[in-house]
Scaffold this active site. Structure first.
Site, PDB file in Angstrom:
ATOM      1  N   LEU A  10     -10.083   6.460  14.730  1.00 25.75           N
ATOM      2  CA  LEU A  10     -10.375   7.045  13.432  1.00 25.75           C
ATOM      3  C   LEU A  10      -9.157   7.127  12.512  1.00 25.75           C
ATOM      4  O   LEU A  10      -9.181   7.778  11.491  1.00 25.75           O
ATOM      5  CB  LEU A  10     -11.017   8.429  13.624  1.00 25.75           C
ATOM      6  CG  LEU A  10     -12.347   8.372  14.405  1.00 25.75           C
ATOM      7  CD1 LEU A  10     -12.879   9.756  14.682  1.00 25.75           C
ATOM      8  CD2 LEU A  10     -13.387   7.544  13.692  1.00 25.75           C
ATOM      9  N   HIS A  36      -6.766   5.886   9.643  1.00 26.68           N
ATOM     10  CA  HIS A  36      -6.948   5.008   8.474  1.00 26.68           C
ATOM     11  C   HIS A  36      -5.845   3.955   8.438  1.00 26.68           C
ATOM     12  O   HIS A  36      -4.695   4.263   8.731  1.00 26.68           O
ATOM     13  CB  HIS A  36      -6.841   5.814   7.179  1.00 26.68           C
ATOM     14  CG  HIS A  36      -7.945   6.797   7.002  1.00 26.68           C
ATOM     15  ND1 HIS A  36      -7.904   8.047   7.571  1.00 26.68           N
ATOM     16  CD2 HIS A  36      -9.126   6.716   6.344  1.00 26.68           C
ATOM     17  CE1 HIS A  36      -9.009   8.701   7.256  1.00 26.68           C
ATOM     18  NE2 HIS A  36      -9.775   7.919   6.517  1.00 26.68           N
ATOM     19  N   MET A  73       0.354   9.655  13.404  1.00 26.35           N
ATOM     20  CA  MET A  73      -0.145   8.800  14.500  1.00 26.35           C
ATOM     21  C   MET A  73       0.715   7.542  14.624  1.00 26.35           C
ATOM     22  O   MET A  73       0.962   7.053  15.726  1.00 26.35           O
ATOM     23  CB  MET A  73      -1.605   8.394  14.277  1.00 26.35           C
ATOM     24  CG  MET A  73      -2.635   9.456  14.586  1.00 26.35           C
ATOM     25  SD  MET A  73      -2.375  10.363  16.116  1.00 26.35           S
ATOM     26  CE  MET A  73      -2.401   9.058  17.310  1.00 26.35           C
ATOM     27  N   GLU A  74       1.149   7.027  13.471  1.00 30.23           N
ATOM     28  CA  GLU A  74       1.999   5.833  13.496  1.00 30.23           C
ATOM     29  C   GLU A  74       3.310   6.128  14.229  1.00 30.23           C
ATOM     30  O   GLU A  74       3.795   5.309  15.016  1.00 30.23           O
ATOM     31  CB  GLU A  74       2.283   5.365  12.063  1.00 30.23           C
ATOM     32  CG  GLU A  74       1.213   4.494  11.443  1.00 30.23           C
ATOM     33  CD  GLU A  74      -0.050   5.235  11.022  1.00 30.23           C
ATOM     34  OE1 GLU A  74      -0.991   4.570  10.621  1.00 30.23           O
ATOM     35  OE2 GLU A  74      -0.115   6.484  11.107  1.00 30.23           O
ATOM     36  N   ASP A 131       8.338  -1.781  30.906  1.00 32.33           N
ATOM     37  CA  ASP A 131       8.084  -3.168  31.306  1.00 32.33           C
ATOM     38  C   ASP A 131       9.406  -3.910  31.542  1.00 32.33           C
ATOM     39  O   ASP A 131       9.517  -4.701  32.472  1.00 32.33           O
ATOM     40  CB  ASP A 131       7.260  -3.858  30.220  1.00 32.33           C
ATOM     41  CG  ASP A 131       6.963  -5.298  30.581  1.00 32.33           C
ATOM     42  OD1 ASP A 131       6.500  -5.519  31.726  1.00 32.33           O
ATOM     43  OD2 ASP A 131       7.191  -6.191  29.750  1.00 32.33           O
TER      44      ASP A 131
END
Ligand code: AMP
Ligand code: MG
Length: 589
Positions: free
Chosen positions: A508, A510, A544-545, A559
């Protein structure tokens, strides 16, 4: 025509439970026990240790307390006993015996000190914690006493009961055996799956489906044959099988066509009746008994869906009866239809549906293809809907009786698809989990909040996190000795790349214009600290970014270093600061 209930009653009246047989436990899952089972042993069979540790006399270790320095007690270790062994040395006052989980308590000992509370010594042992009498000792007979009844006749055997039977000493038990069933597909057009098809031919799916359905219901398929459309062949095969099996199921050749070979061949036997049942699908049905042993024979229609539904409605209850189980084996529920459903006049419709449960109960979505040749839609379904003969129309939202074909759970799928199914309408439906979520509407649909009315403002967010590392990995990072290359540079770039992907990853979030990203990595003695700052001028926040940048940078680092450190661990990922937007400026410290 006769009703479904009448035909089923005729069938159930003609079958009875088989003679009990004694079978090894490995053959008993799903079968009904025919004897009362008493335990042949005490469980546990003898006092034994619940822990790896030391058998002691409680009085000897009374004062030991990990919180009190100098309180540890040192005892000589006079022997050792493992599971399956017998302690040769009794434990006298002031002695200990090293003991493993499940091993018999040595004479004289009355408590176990876990190895974690000792120095693990083999000559002498330092004991750092006390133990009351009986600590970590499993007393004989605590679970089951010898001679007590552990299972009643009539119990259905499952894995947990197998555990009990085995533990109480029973290697075989008296049960009602699995019916041995022969499956016979008829039709000149049939070719085995895996074989090429000539024009007009089809693969024989029914005999495979019936074999699978028999396995699912606990029976065993002893013969699976595909024969053509010769009446003499049908008679020969049925006569031969009647002497060898407990039931016969045929498919095809029972309707009104020119080659309805099963019906024509067996009608004259006098013991198999061919009837029209007020049902859809599955109108033409044959049932009777054959041979000297009066073996039940089910002549099911040939269309794959009709065959399956007929098995469920008529053969399965009969086979369950032969196994001593309740005939109706499918959990029956009331469900609400998600779409309307039309049903033929005067016929009980057995519609296929996809059933989903949420907080409001079960919902059933009838599959699109309700005709009797739609195998793909049959395979999609997990439920049968039973629409009574006098009902011709059900509207969306109407209640309907439903049989769940996979039990009460969501349909079995391999992990990880299973996890997906749970969220997307499996055991917990989307609508059910939506309560109180701002991004999910009352009907269960998800949406992104409309932000078009918000002001465009300059915004910045920072997030941080750590990757915990071994000293070797830290040294490798500091000296540039990571075999894969510059791990820190890769982590930084991965973080920046990830920022641009955030709306693809977070359902959700944007898509917003990202004007600047920085990802900093700092090597500390036991970890790499990661910090990301993201800037935009847009209508919604950019936290969120920032979090995505830190998380993905951390993953990329793991990794890169996994050859040096298999235990690298991401921790403490969080927003540490934000500025701009309506909720104002904020920072962690
Ligand atoms: P029948 O009742 O023999 O006329 O068969 C009805 C329809 O079911 C026909 O289209 C058959 O080709 C099809 N059918 C019959 N037996 C099988 C089978 N074993 N597997 C798949 N389809 C079948
Ligand atoms: Mg046929």
């Amino acid at each position: 025509m006769i009703s479904v209930e009448e035909h089923l009653a005729t069938i159930l009246a003609a079958v009875r439970p088989a003679e009990p047989v004694r079978l090894p436990l490995s053959d008993c899952v799903g079968l009904v026990l025919c004897e009362e089972i008493r335990s042949l042993v005490d469980l546990p069979g003898f006092d034994n240790s619940a822990m790896d540790g030391y058998a002691v006399r409680s009085a000897d270790v009374e004062g030991a307390d990990p919180a009190v320095p100098g309180s540890a007690v040192t005892l000589p270790v006079v022997g050792e006993v493992a599971a399956g062994g017998v302690a040769t040395m009794p434990v006298a006052l002031g002695q200990a015996v090293r003991i493993m989980t499940g091993a018999m308590m040595p004479e004289g000992a009355d408590a176990i000190i876990r190895v974690e509370d000792t120095d693990g010594g083999t000559e002498t042992v330092e004991i750092r914690a006390g133990a009351a009498i009986g600590t970590s000792v499993r007393p004989a007979g605590e679970d089951v006493r010898i001679g007590t009844v552990v299972l009643e006749a009539g119990s259905v055997i499952d894995a947990r009961r197998v555990a009990l039977l085995a533990a109480t000493g029973h290697g075989d038990v008296l049960v009602l055996p699995r019916p041995r069933v022969a499956v016979v597909s008829t039709g000149a057009e049939l070719v085995a799956p895996g074989q090429p098809l000539a024009p007009g031919q089809i693969h024989d799916s029914n005999s495979h489906m019936l074999e699978a359905a028999l396995t699912e219901c606990g029976a065993v398929t002893t013969h699976r044959l595909t024969i053509g459309d010769e009446g003499s062949e049908v008679i020969r095969v049925v006569e031969e099988l009647a002497g060898q099996v407990d039931a016969i199921i045929t498919s095809g050749g029972v309707s009104m066509g020119a080659y309805d070979v099963v019906k024509e061949a067996l009608r004259d036997s006098g013991t198999v009746d061919f009837v029209q049942v007020r049902m859809q699908p599955g109108k033409p049905q044959g049932f009777g008994t054959v041979g000297e042993r009066r073996v039940p024979l089910f002549a099911l229609p040939g269309n794959p869906v009709s065959s399956y539904v007929s098995f469920e409605v008529f053969a399965r209850p009969a086979l369950r009866t032969m196994m001593g189980l309740r005939p109706a084996g499918r959990p029956s529920q009331k469900a609400r239809l998600t779409h309307q459903l039309d049903s033929p006049v005067g016929r009980t419709q057995v519609a296929r549906a996809v059933a989903v449960r949420d907080d409001a109960g079960w919902h059933a979505d009838p599959v699109w293809g309700q005709a009797s040749h739609f195998v793909a839609d049959l395979s999609r379904a997990n439920a049968l809907l039973i629409v009574p003969a006098d009902v011709t129309h059900l509207a969306a939202g109407d209640e309907v009786e439903m049989w769940l074909l996979d039990g009460d759970r969501a349909r079995l799928t391999a992990w990880p698809a299973d996890a997906e199914a749970e969220g997307a309408g499996g055991a917990v439906g989307a609508a059910g989990s939506s309560r109180g979520l701002t991004h999910v509407r009352a009907d269960g649909s998800a949406h992104m909040v409309d932000i078009s009315a918000k002001d465009v403002t300059a915004r910045e967010a920072s997030a941080a996190g750590r990757v915990l590392l071994s000293p070797q990995a830290v040294t490798a990072l500091r000296s540039g000795g990571v075999p894969k290359g510059d791990a820190l540079a890769v982590a930084r770039i991965a973080g920046i790349q990830a920022v641009k992907r955030t709306p693809e990853l977070i359902p959700l979030a944007h898509p917003i214009a990202v004007h600047g990203v920085s990802v900093d990595v700092d090597v500390a003695d036991d970890a790499v600290q990661i910090r990301a700052t993201v800037r935009t001028a847009d209508r919604t926040g950019i936290e969120m970014e920032a979090l995505t940048a830190v998380t993905v940078a951390a993953l990329a680092l793991i990794d890169m270093v996994k050859a040096v450190d298999r235990h690298a661990r991401i921790t403490d990922v969080r927003v540490v600061a934000k500025s701009g937007g309506r909720s104002g400026d904020w920072s962690e410290s």
